[in-house]
Design an enzyme around this catalytic site. Sequence first.
Site, PDB file in Angstrom:
ATOM      1  N   TYR A   1      30.191  34.197 -11.012  1.00 37.92           N
ATOM      2  CA  TYR A   1      30.020  34.493  -9.580  1.00 37.92           C
ATOM      3  C   TYR A   1      28.680  33.911  -9.146  1.00 37.92           C
ATOM      4  CZ  TYR A   1      29.017  36.980  -5.250  1.00 37.92           C
ATOM      5  OH  TYR A   1      28.695  37.279  -3.960  1.00 37.92           O
TER       6      TYR A   1
ATOM      7  N   GLU B   1      29.376  31.681  -0.667  1.00 39.90           N
ATOM      8  CA  GLU B   1      29.798  32.415  -1.864  1.00 39.90           C
ATOM      9  C   GLU B   1      30.831  31.613  -2.647  1.00 39.90           C
ATOM     10  OE1 GLU B   1      30.947  36.966  -2.504  1.00 39.90           O
ATOM     11  OE2 GLU B   1      32.638  35.833  -1.679  1.00 39.90           O
TER      12      GLU B   1
END
Length: 403
Positions: free
Chosen positions: A125, A213
């Site tokens: 992530y 993101e």
Amino acid sequence: MNLHEYQAKELLKKYNVPVQEGIPVDSAKAAEEAYKQIKVQTGNSFAVVKAQIHAGGRGKGKIQGTEQRGVEVGKSSENVKQIASNILGGTLVTIQTGPAGKVVNKVLVAQDVYYPGANPVKEFYLSILLDRAKGQNVIMYSTEGGMNIEDVAHDTPDKIFKEWVHPGGKLLPFQARKIAFNLGLSGEAFKNCVKFVTNLYKAYTDLDCGMLEINPLFKTSDEKIIAVDCKMSLDDNAIMRHAELEALRDNSEEDPTEVEAGKYNLNFVKLDGNVGCMVNGAGLAMATMDMIKLSGGEPANFLDVGGAANAQTVEAGFRIILKDPKVKAILINIFGGIVRCDRVAQGVIDAYKSMGNITVPIIVRLQGTNAEEAKKLIDESGLKVQSAILLSEAAELVNKAVG
């Protein structure tokens, strides 16, 4: 301004950020053709069909009334065609859309990076955003990718890493290496991660992103680092520096009233309450919303007409507020510093007369420049508008209106 996954990936490619390739389409037939192209390019019989909406959780979300998920792997041209047909035109409900969901107008037919027989791979992530408390950009990353980062932060906070970068500077080489090291990478994957993070941060700053993101950030079996998914939000206040990006706005994904407000340069955010409010200045707007709650109501919107408001913009704001059927009363609270109160009053009168048949109580509090002239305009208009001098008086009138 939020972008779709396929739009964000195209922008990242311009900064040499490797991404999962795909073809955006708006019909099942086009999805079938896209699958055939991807199969020729990759030699892989698998492709991923991804619903394109401005919300996360698409893989776990479902099309209303069906068991069709927003992201699914297709194994043949007919399979991909059927999945796209099931998704397109449907309303996808995810944890981020709420029960109302969002209509899917496009799907992305993308390369499958999880195809059977692939060597072990790893998901990470990574996101970049502004840390307002520190006044610096922060790169937040974790070895636990492909899942909700909120769950990772709650269950295993030690697996969340942060790297801060001053907005006026660049991501330094040692910081990029530190990120790759904390992700447990080595060899070629380590080098590729350093390049990826460096280029990604440049894209974030050059494009004036509010948030970027990548989840999951993927290490392939041949040591490459690629963005499998991408959520990108651009700073609305910086769009004037990127005229070419304005064309990427998808108005169908935004609240229609907010889109209309934007045409008049009104700062408008729709809320779920029963008292519409029109104010000039963000600080006064926040104080007004607090006052509405204390008086027993709930704000139906945030509407700041700004310092350059005139009768036309006020009338436009008035019309936008009245489109909400939940509104039981409207509070107009204007302090005339830059904006003239009589202009606001004239806008209210014009809107009231042109719309007609307004049944909700209207409470007007005008103070400052030309406040007396404004009060005279309203008093002599013959309209059913209640005026207040003090904020406490306005609060009492709101309480009566919604009580």
